[in-house]
Design an enzyme around this catalytic site. Structure first.
Site, PDB file in Angstrom:
ATOM      1  CG  ASN A 108     -14.933 -44.919  39.016  1.00 35.54           C
ATOM      2  OD1 ASN A 108     -15.536 -45.012  37.940  1.00 35.54           O
ATOM      3  ND2 ASN A 108     -15.123 -43.923  39.869  1.00 35.54           N
ATOM      4  CG  PHE A 112     -21.994 -43.192  32.743  1.00 39.38           C
ATOM      5  CD1 PHE A 112     -21.580 -42.926  34.040  1.00 39.38           C
ATOM      6  CD2 PHE A 112     -22.335 -42.117  31.922  1.00 39.38           C
ATOM      7  CE1 PHE A 112     -21.477 -41.613  34.506  1.00 39.38           C
ATOM      8  CE2 PHE A 112     -22.240 -40.804  32.377  1.00 39.38           C
ATOM      9  CZ  PHE A 112     -21.806 -40.563  33.667  1.00 39.38           C
ATOM     10  CB  SER A 172     -18.997 -38.998  35.138  1.00 39.95           C
ATOM     11  OG  SER A 172     -18.055 -40.010  34.835  1.00 39.95           O
ATOM     12  CG  ASN A 174     -14.385 -42.155  34.665  1.00 42.44           C
ATOM     13  OD1 ASN A 174     -13.192 -41.873  34.553  1.00 42.44           O
ATOM     14  ND2 ASN A 174     -14.961 -42.398  35.835  1.00 42.44           N
ATOM     15  CB  THR A 175     -18.831 -39.824  29.884  1.00 38.80           C
ATOM     16  OG1 THR A 175     -19.270 -41.027  30.503  1.00 38.80           O
ATOM     17  CG2 THR A 175     -19.565 -39.633  28.565  1.00 38.80           C
ATOM     18  CE  LYS A 214     -22.131 -37.338  42.217  1.00 40.13           C
ATOM     19  NZ  LYS A 214     -22.302 -38.776  42.465  1.00 40.13           N
ATOM     20  CG  ASN A 243     -19.071 -37.491  39.873  1.00 44.00           C
ATOM     21  OD1 ASN A 243     -18.424 -38.524  40.084  1.00 44.00           O
ATOM     22  ND2 ASN A 243     -20.125 -37.470  39.089  1.00 44.00           N
TER      23      ASN A 243
HETATM   24  C1  FMN Z   1     -16.658 -47.189  41.343  1.00 43.09           C
HETATM   25  C2  FMN Z   1     -17.416 -45.888  41.371  1.00 43.09           C
HETATM   26  C3  FMN Z   1     -18.426 -45.668  40.443  1.00 43.09           C
HETATM   27  C4  FMN Z   1     -19.130 -44.457  40.455  1.00 43.09           C
HETATM   28  N1  FMN Z   1     -20.145 -44.266  39.546  1.00 43.09           N
HETATM   29  C5  FMN Z   1     -20.854 -43.111  39.567  1.00 43.09           C
HETATM   30  C6  FMN Z   1     -21.923 -42.914  38.652  1.00 43.09           C
HETATM   31  O1  FMN Z   1     -22.273 -43.779  37.846  1.00 43.09           O
HETATM   32  N2  FMN Z   1     -22.577 -41.709  38.697  1.00 43.09           N
HETATM   33  C7  FMN Z   1     -22.251 -40.720  39.592  1.00 43.09           C
HETATM   34  O2  FMN Z   1     -22.884 -39.663  39.594  1.00 43.09           O
HETATM   35  N3  FMN Z   1     -21.248 -40.913  40.492  1.00 43.09           N
HETATM   36  C8  FMN Z   1     -20.559 -42.063  40.482  1.00 43.09           C
HETATM   37  N4  FMN Z   1     -19.546 -42.260  41.392  1.00 43.09           N
HETATM   38  C9  FMN Z   1     -19.200 -41.140  42.313  1.00 43.09           C
HETATM   39  C10 FMN Z   1     -19.893 -41.273  43.667  1.00 43.09           C
HETATM   40  O3  FMN Z   1     -21.281 -41.201  43.567  1.00 43.09           O
HETATM   41  C11 FMN Z   1     -19.407 -40.146  44.611  1.00 43.09           C
HETATM   42  O4  FMN Z   1     -19.824 -38.902  44.089  1.00 43.09           O
HETATM   43  C12 FMN Z   1     -17.890 -40.126  44.759  1.00 43.09           C
HETATM   44  O5  FMN Z   1     -17.363 -41.430  44.791  1.00 43.09           O
HETATM   45  C13 FMN Z   1     -17.444 -39.411  46.044  1.00 43.09           C
HETATM   46  O6  FMN Z   1     -17.968 -40.055  47.197  1.00 43.09           O
HETATM   47  P1  FMN Z   1     -17.117 -41.092  48.090  1.00 43.09           P
HETATM   48  O7  FMN Z   1     -15.790 -40.446  48.368  1.00 43.09           O
HETATM   49  O8  FMN Z   1     -17.961 -41.311  49.308  1.00 43.09           O
HETATM   50  O9  FMN Z   1     -16.963 -42.314  47.270  1.00 43.09           O
HETATM   51  C14 FMN Z   1     -18.818 -43.459  41.410  1.00 43.09           C
HETATM   52  C15 FMN Z   1     -17.826 -43.705  42.353  1.00 43.09           C
HETATM   53  C16 FMN Z   1     -17.129 -44.893  42.346  1.00 43.09           C
HETATM   54  C17 FMN Z   1     -16.050 -45.131  43.381  1.00 43.09           C
END
Ligand code: FMN
Length: 334
Positions: A108, A112, A172, A174-175, A214, A243
């Site tokens: 992704n 944000f 993140s 993505n920023t 985080k 993350n």
């Molecule tokens: C589509 C998407 C959007 C995410 N948005 C955020 C976010 O806004 N803030 C954040 O701290 N992590 C964000 N994450 C990261 C998740 O909170 C998590 O740290 C990461 O996906 C690893 O966990 P997982 O493998 O169980 O998905 C996002 C993940 C995905 C897939």
């Protein structure tokens, strides 16, 4: 079985459309069903809070806090909403979410998108149910990096009265430039200022909301150790690891691997587990660590616990395995 059917329908839709439908369904569930008690299990104390179980919803799934009671009714012991930024913003252009089905992974580059702190806080105030809600905070894309502290402070002040804990998201991918805030020369002053503000807010509102940070899985072990030592001397209340990753090593054979963004899901598990282990070795037994990244089964969750996580969070496995996983893991970790 039921989720298998739902999943095959949802996977015919673009990821963000499927996500919106899922959020709607969970929101309705929250209106109809109250959160269920966790089988009379004794509450778990961490961060000065009482958690019903060790499994939480990771940040990003419910960025705008539209379905918190629904998530809790599915058996989550806590829900982390956000990332929220001071002002609303649209995020990056679509498409910006990609399913790598063979790897049970997602890439992704959302950036944000969110309704802004004020509206998210209003939603949290209007909640009917109880249950632990953390709020994950970040900076607006338009805010220059050297003013990031102002955005985090603004979010912290806004969410403090309604958050059970607050997560400072500096990881993140993505920023632009956000992850450079993890350099200890930047991170220590940032978190110290936020801690100072948090203590003032604690006095003003006569309530606590512990501050967590985080971290990224792309930090080398030596960097993780340095950061862990620094944050435990501030001290922040806890660490969330990890993350998403910008590494494509584990998915290099798939065409979608070329998409820019953060990779989550199964390919991330080994790294998030290793990061938690390094962090635990450095901070010692007392500081709470929330492990997240690729947890897709009870066995994964146990392994992350063994590596040193007190609580675990899920995102991507919910998409591939469905909501039944929440109670399965909660039971396994009880
Ligand atoms: C589509 C998407 C959007 C995410 N948005 C955020 C976010 O806004 N803030 C954040 O701290 N992590 C964000 N994450 C990261 C998740 O909170 C998590 O740290 C990461 O996906 C690893 O966990 P997982 O493998 O169980 O998905 C996002 C993940 C995905 C897939």
């Amino acid at each position: 079985m039921l989720y298998r059917i739902a999943r095959s329908a949802l996977f015919h839709l673009p990821p963000e459309k499927a996500h919106a439908l899922t959020l709607d369904a969970v929101r309705w569930r929250g209106r109809i069903l109250p959160a269920t008690k966790q089988g009379g299990a004794p509450a778990l104390q961490a961060l000065g809070l009482s958690f019903g179980n060790r499994v939480g919803l990771a940040a990003g799934f419910d960025k705008n806090a539209v379905a918190v009671d629904g998530w809790l009714s599915l058996g989550f012991g806590h829900v982390e909403v956000g990332t929220v930024t001071p002002k609303p913003q649209p995020g990056n252009p679509q498409p910006r979410v990609f399913r790598l089905v063979r790897s049970e992974a997602i890439i992704n580059r959302m950036g944000f998108p969110n309704d802004g702190a004020e509206r998210v806080v209003a939603r949290l105030r209007a909640r009917r149910g109880s249950g632990i809600v953390g709020v994950n905070i970040g900076k607006n894309a338009a805010t220059p990096l050297d003013r990031a502290v102002d955005d985090y402070l603004s979010c912290l002040r806004a969410v403090f009265p309604v958050a059970d804990y607050v997560t400072v998201n500096v990881s993140s991918p993505n920023t632009t430039g956000l992850r450079s805030l993890q350099d200890t020369e930047q991170l220590v002053p940032l978190l110290s200022r936020l801690m100072e503000e948090s203590q003032a807010l604690e006095r003003r509102h006569s309530r606590r909301a512990p501050l967590l940070v985080k971290l990224s899985p792309d930090l080398a072990d030596a960097e993780l150790r340095k950061i862990a030592a620094a944050v435990s001397s501030i001290p922040v209340a806890g660490i969330i690891a990890t993350n998403t990753t910008i590494s494509r090593e584990a998915v290099a054979d798939q065409p979608l691997a070329r998409e820019t963004g953060g990779l989550s899901g199964r390919p991330l598990f080994a790294r998030s587990c290793a990061a938690v282990r390094v962090l635990r070795e450095t901070v010692g037994p007392a500081m709470p660590i929330i492990g997240v990244g690729g947890v897709a089964s009870a066995a994964d969750a146990r392994a992350l616990r063994q590596a040193g996580a007190d609580l675990v969070q899920l995102y991507t496995a919910l998409v591939y395995r469905g909501p039944g996983l929440v109670r399965e893991i909660a039971r396994a970790l009880s």
